[in-house]
Design an enzyme around this catalytic site. Structure first.
Site, PDB file in Angstrom:
ATOM      1  N   GLU A  54       0.925  -1.146  -0.077  1.00 40.56           N
ATOM      2  CA  GLU A  54      -0.026   0.042  -0.074  1.00 40.56           C
ATOM      3  C   GLU A  54       0.984   1.205  -0.070  1.00 40.56           C
ATOM      4  OE1 GLU A  54      -3.173  -0.135  -0.444  1.00 40.56           O
ATOM      5  OE2 GLU A  54      -3.597  -2.157  -0.072  1.00 40.56           O
ATOM      6  N   CYS A 100      -2.496   8.948   2.277  1.00 42.34           N
ATOM      7  CA  CYS A 100      -2.292   8.516   0.887  1.00 42.34           C
ATOM      8  C   CYS A 100      -3.347   8.662  -0.063  1.00 42.34           C
ATOM      9  CB  CYS A 100      -1.930   7.006   1.095  1.00 42.34           C
ATOM     10  SG  CYS A 100      -3.111   6.138   1.997  1.00 42.34           S
TER      11      CYS A 100
END
Ligand code: NDP
Length: 506
Positions: free
Chosen positions: A251, A285
């Protein structure tokens, strides 16, 4: 407040004397919150060995047993939500209210994962097909064993729990290495597990340390590593895992865009751009870093956004909308992006300054597409806004990046919104909202390209921490054997006829 860390399991019985330690620093006040052991390679190996033993016990609980135990864990998190949120607030710098929201979403994910694990992963019959109609075929998903989770500091509960909750629900033990910037959050979670499940503390262990401790976890015999962080570190983690063919979930970062189309509700888009770009000081993110607004709405969007950005309150106080930058070295990256944007002809309409580790809410326009502020992950409370002729041009620009995590589209047309969402080269997209997918546990979360691969959350997130197992059971022997050396020659002729009959007409 000084956090009082308990010794981690990795600290116990170290024959070389006390482990070296590192400090957790409050980014808002600059004070030391606590000191934590730097777990050595041997400490990490011990933790993984204990986890391997615990994994056998955990797996044997079955879906129902695990669900009961995860409920107890969830209960501790829910009852002590304010305590955990306080540690998040102190170590990360985000407002307490945002920390509460983060923990609340993580709890919801834990609930979903434990509730749905049996249905998603449990044994099921699948059709046997034409050539094996005498076989009963079943598919099930078994735990991998021990999952190593390497977590970041920006959402120190929500992000690692996206792996931890799903890995546990799938029947794995977990060894979690939190970021050196938020070790207290990691230790708190490990401690919560020990209190909820005192009979098996080793099912979820926490090892604290610096980057090397994360590297040691990759080499300690785990069955998978779930990593969240930057792409360069992700590559190092993959290289370490490759030594033992350990699979990885990545990720990584993003450069998410928002598209504001001709018919958008501009005020709603402005509100969402501010939250998506600046909450958590932009250290998200899936945060919005770029906006592409069409000619029809650009002027109004920029005017409203600039006015609203000036109202955003910053600092460590309770009325702040966002706090200081968690990792001091990040401030330099943000300043470089702003300076590069200005040097290449961009204009800062508001913000652009840094004081006491806090970056002011920053809106920039006329920034060339090849500048760092548009191409690289800024991870700060900055937004570039660009004018485009149409949403189609916006899609082109949105996709002209190696990243591909998420994005947002504002339009009043549901059909157009879905069509644009499909064209975004990302793992996730929200229409008329930002980051809505994060709060929906049934939806998978993950990126493409430089944003990584693999999925946390949802059914895909449960399967990510499992291996499929195919089992067949012969129900009766075929009158004419097809897979035997006693197969008569005419079987082949008949097979050719059947295949032609069934598949040959298409
Ligand atoms: P890193 O990618 O360096 O760190 C993420 C995690 O990996 C931390 O737990 C870190 O530990 C650990 N780690 C570091 N080096 C190694 C290694 N060699 N082997 C195994 N694990 C390791 O991110 P940073 O925290 O330094 O942030 C840098 C940039 O990454 C940010 O500017 C941002 O752009 C991006 N980022 C993206 C995130 C996301 O959500 N996708 C989250 C965080 C950062 P330690 O902290 O102890 O070094």
């Amino acid at each position: 407040m000084t956090l009082a860390p308990e010794a981690t399991s990795a600290d116990a019985g170290n024959p070389a004397g006390p482990a070296p330690t590192f400090d957790s620093i409050d980014p808002g006040r600059g004070t030391v919150l606590g000191s934590y052991p730097v777990a050595s390679d041997a400490d990490v190996a011990d933790a993984v060995a204990r986890a391997q033993e615990a994994a056998t016990w955990w797996r044997a609980r079955g879906f129902d047993g695990r669900r009961r135990i995860l409920k107890a864990f969830k209960g501790v998190l829910a009852r002590e939500i304010e305590d955990l949120a306080e540690v998040v607030h102190l170590e990360n710098g985000k407002p307490r209210s945002d920390a509460i929201l983060e923990v609340a979403i993580a709890i919801d994910h834990l609930e979903w994962a434990s509730k749905h694990a049996a249905k998603v992963l449990g044994p099921r019959r699948v059709p046997s097909g034409l050539l094996a109609s005498n076989q009963a075929a079943t598919l099930e998903y078994q735990p991998l064993g021990v999952v190593g989770v390497i977590g970041p500091w920006n959402y120190p509960v929500f992000t690692p729990m996206g792996s931890i909750a799903y890995a546990l629900a799938a029947g794995n033990a977990v060894v979690f290495k939190p970021s050196e910037h938020t070790p207290g959050v990691g230790v708190w979670l490990g401690d919560a597990w020990r209190r909820a499940v005192p009979e098996r503390p080793d099912v979820l262990q926490v090892v604290t340390g610096l980057g090397a401790t994360g590297g040691a976890l990759c080499r300690a015999g785990v069955d998978k590593v779930a990593f969240t962080g930057s792409a360069p570190t992700g590559r190092r983690v993959m290289a370490a895992c490759a030594e033992n063919l350990v699979p990885v979930l990545m990720e990584l970062g993003g450069k998410d865009a928002m598209i504001v189309d001709d018919d958008a509700d501009v005020s709603a888009a402005v509100d969402a751009a501010l939250w998506g770009g600046m909450s958590n000081a932009g250290q998200t993110c899936v945060g919005i870093e770029r906006v592409y607004a069409t000619d029809a709405v650009y002027d109004r969007f920029v005017a409203e956004l600039t006015a609203r950005a000036a109202e955003v309150r910053t600092g460590s106080g309770d009325d702040a909308h966002y706090g200081p930058i968690t990792m001091p070295s990040q401030v330099g990256i943000i300043e470089r992006h702003i300076a590069d944007a200005v040097a290449s002809g961009g204009r800062v309409l508001t913000g652009g300054t840094v004081a006491d580790g806090v970056v002011a809410p920053t809106v920039m326009v006329d920034v060339p597409e090849d500048s760092a502020a548009v191409r690289e992950e800024t991870f700060g409370p900055t937004l570039t806004v660009a004018r485009v002729r149409s949403a189609d041009e916006a899609i082109e620009r949105t996709n002209a990046t190696p990243y591909g995590l998420a994005g947002a589209i504002f339009t009043r047309s549901a059909k157009r919104g879905v069509a644009l969402a499909r064209q975004m080269r990302t793992g996730m997209a929200s229409i008329n909202a930002v980051n809505a997918f994060s709060t929906i546990p049934a939806l998978p979360f993950g990126g493409v390209g430089e944003s990584g691969f693999g999925r946390i959350h949802g059914a895909d997130g449960l399967r990510e921490f499992s291996r499929s197992k195919a089992i067949t059971r012969q129900r009766f022997a075929l009158p004419i054997p097809t897979t035997s050396f006693r197969r008569p020659p005419e079987v082949t002729e008949r097979l050719v006829k059947v295949i032609r009959l069934v598949h040959g007409r298409s």
